[in-house]
Design a protein around this motif. Structure first.
Motif, PDB file in Angstrom:
ATOM      1  N   GLY A 194     -43.130 -10.151 -36.854  1.00 16.32           N
ATOM      2  CA  GLY A 194     -43.493 -10.656 -35.535  1.00 16.32           C
ATOM      3  C   GLY A 194     -43.454 -12.171 -35.462  1.00 16.32           C
ATOM      4  N   ASP A 195     -43.206 -12.706 -34.256  1.00 12.99           N
ATOM      5  CA  ASP A 195     -43.202 -14.154 -34.078  1.00 12.99           C
ATOM      6  C   ASP A 195     -44.639 -14.667 -33.934  1.00 12.99           C
ATOM      7  OD1 ASP A 195     -43.999 -13.488 -31.507  1.00 12.99           O
ATOM      8  OD2 ASP A 195     -42.032 -13.861 -30.613  1.00 12.99           O
ATOM      9  N   ASP A 196     -44.780 -15.911 -33.522  1.00  6.93           N
ATOM     10  CA  ASP A 196     -46.112 -16.506 -33.425  1.00  6.93           C
ATOM     11  C   ASP A 196     -47.009 -15.771 -32.430  1.00  6.93           C
ATOM     12  OD1 ASP A 196     -45.381 -18.366 -35.283  1.00  6.93           O
ATOM     13  OD2 ASP A 196     -44.881 -19.934 -33.820  1.00  6.93           O
ATOM     14  N   ASP A 197     -46.396 -15.143 -31.443  1.00  6.11           N
ATOM     15  CA  ASP A 197     -47.169 -14.382 -30.461  1.00  6.11           C
ATOM     16  C   ASP A 197     -47.276 -12.897 -30.822  1.00  6.11           C
ATOM     17  OD1 ASP A 197     -47.660 -16.588 -28.791  1.00  6.11           O
ATOM     18  OD2 ASP A 197     -45.646 -16.405 -27.926  1.00  6.11           O
ATOM     19  N   GLY A 198     -46.731 -12.527 -31.979  1.00  3.51           N
ATOM     20  CA  GLY A 198     -46.829 -11.148 -32.437  1.00  3.51           C
ATOM     21  C   GLY A 198     -45.692 -10.242 -32.021  1.00  3.51           C
ATOM     22  N   TRP A 199     -44.732 -10.752 -31.218  1.00  2.00           N
ATOM     23  CA  TRP A 199     -43.632  -9.921 -30.730  1.00  2.00           C
ATOM     24  C   TRP A 199     -42.560  -9.755 -31.796  1.00  2.00           C
ATOM     25  CZ3 TRP A 199     -44.357  -7.071 -26.623  1.00  2.00           C
ATOM     26  CH2 TRP A 199     -45.197  -7.518 -25.595  1.00  2.00           C
ATOM     27  N   ALA A 200     -42.071  -8.520 -31.940  1.00  2.00           N
ATOM     28  CA  ALA A 200     -41.005  -8.228 -32.899  1.00  2.00           C
ATOM     29  C   ALA A 200     -39.904  -7.447 -32.195  1.00  2.00           C
ATOM     30  CB  ALA A 200     -41.548  -7.417 -34.081  1.00  2.00           C
ATOM     31  N   PHE A 201     -38.654  -7.781 -32.484  1.00  2.00           N
ATOM     32  CA  PHE A 201     -37.515  -7.086 -31.885  1.00  2.00           C
ATOM     33  C   PHE A 201     -37.463  -5.660 -32.428  1.00  2.00           C
ATOM     34  CE2 PHE A 201     -32.777  -6.279 -31.972  1.00  2.00           C
ATOM     35  CZ  PHE A 201     -32.691  -5.965 -30.626  1.00  2.00           C
ATOM     36  N   LEU A 202     -37.334  -4.689 -31.528  1.00  2.00           N
ATOM     37  CA  LEU A 202     -37.417  -3.282 -31.913  1.00  2.00           C
ATOM     38  C   LEU A 202     -36.370  -2.897 -32.958  1.00  2.00           C
ATOM     39  CD1 LEU A 202     -38.920  -0.609 -31.276  1.00  2.00           C
ATOM     40  CD2 LEU A 202     -37.076  -0.089 -29.682  1.00  2.00           C
ATOM     41  N   GLY A 203     -35.152  -3.432 -32.819  1.00  2.00           N
ATOM     42  CA  GLY A 203     -34.106  -3.108 -33.787  1.00  2.00           C
ATOM     43  C   GLY A 203     -34.477  -3.541 -35.193  1.00  2.00           C
ATOM     44  N   ASP A 204     -35.070  -4.740 -35.304  1.00  2.47           N
ATOM     45  CA  ASP A 204     -35.498  -5.223 -36.619  1.00  2.47           C
ATOM     46  C   ASP A 204     -36.652  -4.386 -37.170  1.00  2.47           C
ATOM     47  OD1 ASP A 204     -33.613  -7.229 -36.431  1.00  2.47           O
ATOM     48  OD2 ASP A 204     -35.019  -8.700 -35.617  1.00  2.47           O
ATOM     49  N   ASP A 231     -42.329  -4.653 -24.414  1.00  4.68           N
ATOM     50  CA  ASP A 231     -41.787  -5.609 -23.449  1.00  4.68           C
ATOM     51  C   ASP A 231     -40.267  -5.464 -23.434  1.00  4.68           C
ATOM     52  OD1 ASP A 231     -41.432  -7.647 -21.666  1.00  4.68           O
ATOM     53  OD2 ASP A 231     -41.639  -9.248 -23.155  1.00  4.68           O
ATOM     54  N   GLU A 232     -39.723  -5.071 -22.287  1.00  2.15           N
ATOM     55  CA  GLU A 232     -38.276  -4.927 -22.134  1.00  2.15           C
ATOM     56  C   GLU A 232     -37.737  -6.176 -21.434  1.00  2.15           C
ATOM     57  OE1 GLU A 232     -37.355  -1.264 -20.229  1.00  2.15           O
ATOM     58  OE2 GLU A 232     -38.290  -0.037 -21.778  1.00  2.15           O
ATOM     59  N   ARG A 233     -36.920  -6.919 -22.137  1.00  6.23           N
ATOM     60  CA  ARG A 233     -36.428  -8.205 -21.636  1.00  6.23           C
ATOM     61  C   ARG A 233     -34.948  -8.115 -21.274  1.00  6.23           C
ATOM     62  NH1 ARG A 233     -39.165 -12.001 -26.412  1.00  6.23           N
ATOM     63  NH2 ARG A 233     -41.284 -11.107 -26.233  1.00  6.23           N
ATOM     64  N   GLU A 234     -34.586  -8.805 -20.208  1.00  4.62           N
ATOM     65  CA  GLU A 234     -33.196  -8.817 -19.764  1.00  4.62           C
ATOM     66  C   GLU A 234     -32.336  -9.560 -20.794  1.00  4.62           C
ATOM     67  OE1 GLU A 234     -32.035  -7.237 -17.239  1.00  4.62           O
ATOM     68  OE2 GLU A 234     -33.948  -6.636 -16.319  1.00  4.62           O
ATOM     69  N   SER A 235     -31.116  -9.096 -20.937  1.00  3.07           N
ATOM     70  CA  SER A 235     -30.182  -9.749 -21.855  1.00  3.07           C
ATOM     71  C   SER A 235     -29.009 -10.325 -21.062  1.00  3.07           C
ATOM     72  CB  SER A 235     -29.663  -8.740 -22.883  1.00  3.07           C
ATOM     73  OG  SER A 235     -28.840  -7.773 -22.265  1.00  3.07           O
ATOM     74  N   ASP A 236     -28.091 -10.960 -21.767  1.00  4.93           N
ATOM     75  CA  ASP A 236     -26.922 -11.545 -21.113  1.00  4.93           C
ATOM     76  C   ASP A 236     -25.993 -10.465 -20.555  1.00  4.93           C
ATOM     77  OD1 ASP A 236     -27.873 -14.020 -21.787  1.00  4.93           O
ATOM     78  OD2 ASP A 236     -26.719 -14.139 -23.660  1.00  4.93           O
ATOM     79  N   LYS A 237     -26.034  -9.288 -21.160  1.00  2.30           N
ATOM     80  CA  LYS A 237     -25.169  -8.196 -20.715  1.00  2.30           C
ATOM     81  C   LYS A 237     -25.851  -7.399 -19.606  1.00  2.30           C
ATOM     82  CE  LYS A 237     -22.906  -7.676 -25.215  1.00  2.30           C
ATOM     83  NZ  LYS A 237     -22.580  -6.763 -26.326  1.00  2.30           N
ATOM     84  N   TYR A 241     -38.927  -5.407 -27.153  1.00  2.00           N
ATOM     85  CA  TYR A 241     -39.812  -6.041 -28.125  1.00  2.00           C
ATOM     86  C   TYR A 241     -41.136  -5.294 -28.157  1.00  2.00           C
ATOM     87  CZ  TYR A 241     -36.609  -9.996 -28.489  1.00  2.00           C
ATOM     88  OH  TYR A 241     -35.500 -10.786 -28.748  1.00  2.00           O
ATOM     89  N   VAL A 242     -41.806  -5.356 -29.289  1.00  2.11           N
ATOM     90  CA  VAL A 242     -43.061  -4.629 -29.459  1.00  2.11           C
ATOM     91  C   VAL A 242     -44.049  -5.514 -30.227  1.00  2.11           C
ATOM     92  CG1 VAL A 242     -42.232  -3.530 -31.573  1.00  2.11           C
ATOM     93  CG2 VAL A 242     -44.076  -2.468 -30.282  1.00  2.11           C
ATOM     94  N   ARG A 243     -45.321  -5.370 -29.908  1.00  2.00           N
ATOM     95  CA  ARG A 243     -46.357  -6.051 -30.679  1.00  2.00           C
ATOM     96  C   ARG A 243     -47.626  -5.222 -30.660  1.00  2.00           C
ATOM     97  NH1 ARG A 243     -48.521 -11.342 -27.252  1.00  2.00           N
ATOM     98  NH2 ARG A 243     -49.350 -10.214 -25.445  1.00  2.00           N
ATOM     99  N   LEU A 244     -48.527  -5.545 -31.560  1.00  4.98           N
ATOM    100  CA  LEU A 244     -49.796  -4.830 -31.645  1.00  4.98           C
ATOM    101  C   LEU A 244     -50.667  -5.223 -30.451  1.00  4.98           C
ATOM    102  CD1 LEU A 244     -50.603  -5.182 -35.462  1.00  4.98           C
ATOM    103  CD2 LEU A 244     -49.302  -3.392 -34.302  1.00  4.98           C
ATOM    104  N   ARG A 245     -51.332  -4.238 -29.936  1.00  3.24           N
ATOM    105  CA  ARG A 245     -52.229  -4.513 -28.806  1.00  3.24           C
ATOM    106  C   ARG A 245     -53.530  -5.117 -29.328  1.00  3.24           C
ATOM    107  NH1 ARG A 245     -52.136  -2.927 -23.646  1.00  3.24           N
ATOM    108  NH2 ARG A 245     -50.436  -1.431 -24.009  1.00  3.24           N
ATOM    109  N   PHE A 246     -53.828  -6.318 -28.857  1.00  2.00           N
ATOM    110  CA  PHE A 246     -55.017  -7.016 -29.347  1.00  2.00           C
ATOM    111  C   PHE A 246     -56.276  -6.436 -28.695  1.00  2.00           C
ATOM    112  CE2 PHE A 246     -51.514 -10.085 -29.616  1.00  2.00           C
ATOM    113  CZ  PHE A 246     -51.561 -10.335 -30.983  1.00  2.00           C
ATOM    114  N   SER A 247     -57.253  -6.188 -29.509  1.00  2.00           N
ATOM    115  CA  SER A 247     -58.508  -5.626 -28.989  1.00  2.00           C
ATOM    116  C   SER A 247     -59.421  -6.739 -28.517  1.00  2.00           C
ATOM    117  CB  SER A 247     -59.184  -4.814 -30.087  1.00  2.00           C
ATOM    118  OG  SER A 247     -59.405  -5.594 -31.236  1.00  2.00           O
TER     119      SER A 247
END
Length: 275
Positions: free
Chosen positions: A210-220, A256-262, A269-275
């Motif tokens: 995950g990045d600094d905000d906890g988001w990780a690309f689903l494919g990875d 989180d589903e983000r728009e791409s160039d295509k 993207y996915v991250r853990l839900r913070f409690s």
């Protein structure tokens, strides 16, 4: 040299017929095609035995070469040594980039390890009873149970023919026909439940990349999970893909589903839900 693009891998498919029913072959070959091109396809058995009946049509359909191996000792799988020898011969020819070993026999564990040591990609396919040692020795392991013939969709029944009598004017009354229901896609019976160890595996993987905000690309995320646990497959849990599997865990994950160039393509993207 091993290629980076798995779709272009030249694969040697070596099948232990003593451990695979011929009804599984079609789904198995379709699955292998996702990883690369099977340039060598061989299957090993004592084809003189009565239980070898039924294989001929399947082998012809998929252009698989049968290799005869007589059973020299009762109760011993004679195909093991022939398969291993052929695998090593193919390795030293340098004409393949990876191997697909189809068996549930732990005797092939050392072979899988040796092939990976030589830089080969090793895909294992076998039943759920396959020993953990063989599963761990492969880059990826797929259970035959999730490939055992796609569930056939039920065809809608024909509307019933009206048996109502003609009316007094001797004209037939048009039968009331209910619109046929669209058959629901049957859910695949899961081999496993999403248990605590599986959730911990998913959580730790997301945290690892995950990045600094906890988001990780689903494919990875999917790639790292398979490296940690070669037998991981969303189909084992009743899901066709990883995305719907993780979406079912909304109590612990954010998607989180983000728009791409295509056009019409989104990056998930996915991250853990913070409690």
């Amino acid at each position: 040299m091993q290629q980076n693009n798995t779709k272009e891998l030249k694969l040697a498919v070596l099948i232990d017929a003593d451990n695979v029913p011929y009804s599984n072959v079609k789904g198995m070959m379709e699955e292998i095609a996702k990883f690369g091109t099977p340039t060598t396809k061989r299957i090993y058995a004592d084809w003189t035995r009565p239980n070898a009946n039924g294989w001929k049509a399947v082998l012809l359909e998929h252009a698989i070469t049968p290799v005869q191996q007589y059973s020299y000792t009762t109760g011993k799988n004679s195909s093991d040594s022939a398969l291993i020898i052929d695998a090593m011969d193919l390795l030293y020819t340098g004409k393949v980039d990876g191997f697909c070993i189809v068996s549930s026999d732990s005797d092939f564990t050392r072979l899988a390890i040796r092939l990976r040591e030589s830089g080969m990609k090793v895909i294992g396919i076998g039943e759920q009873k396959t020993p953990a040692s063989l599963i761990a020795a492969c880059d990826r392991f797929i259970y035959l149970e999730v490939l055992d013939g796609a569930i056939k969709k039920k065809k809608p029944k024909a509307p019933p023919v009206s048996t109502e009598p003609e009316n007094k004017e001797n004209k037939k009354i048009a039968p009331k026909v209910a619109a046929p229901k669209t058959p629901e896609k049957p859910a695949q019976k899961p081999l496993n439940k999403i248990d605590e160890p599986t959730i911990e595996l998913i959580e730790s993987t997301i945290e690892d990349i995950g990045d600094d905000d906890g988001w990780a690309f689903l494919g990875d995320v999917g790639n790292l999970i398979v490296r940690k646990k070669p037998e991981f497959d969303p189909r084992n849990y009743g899901f066709a893909k990883l995305t719907p599997m993780l979406k079912s865990l909304t109590d612990i994950l954010e998607i989180d589903e983000r728009e791409s160039d295509k056009k019409n393509i989104k990056h998930v993207y996915v991250r853990l839900r913070f409690s």
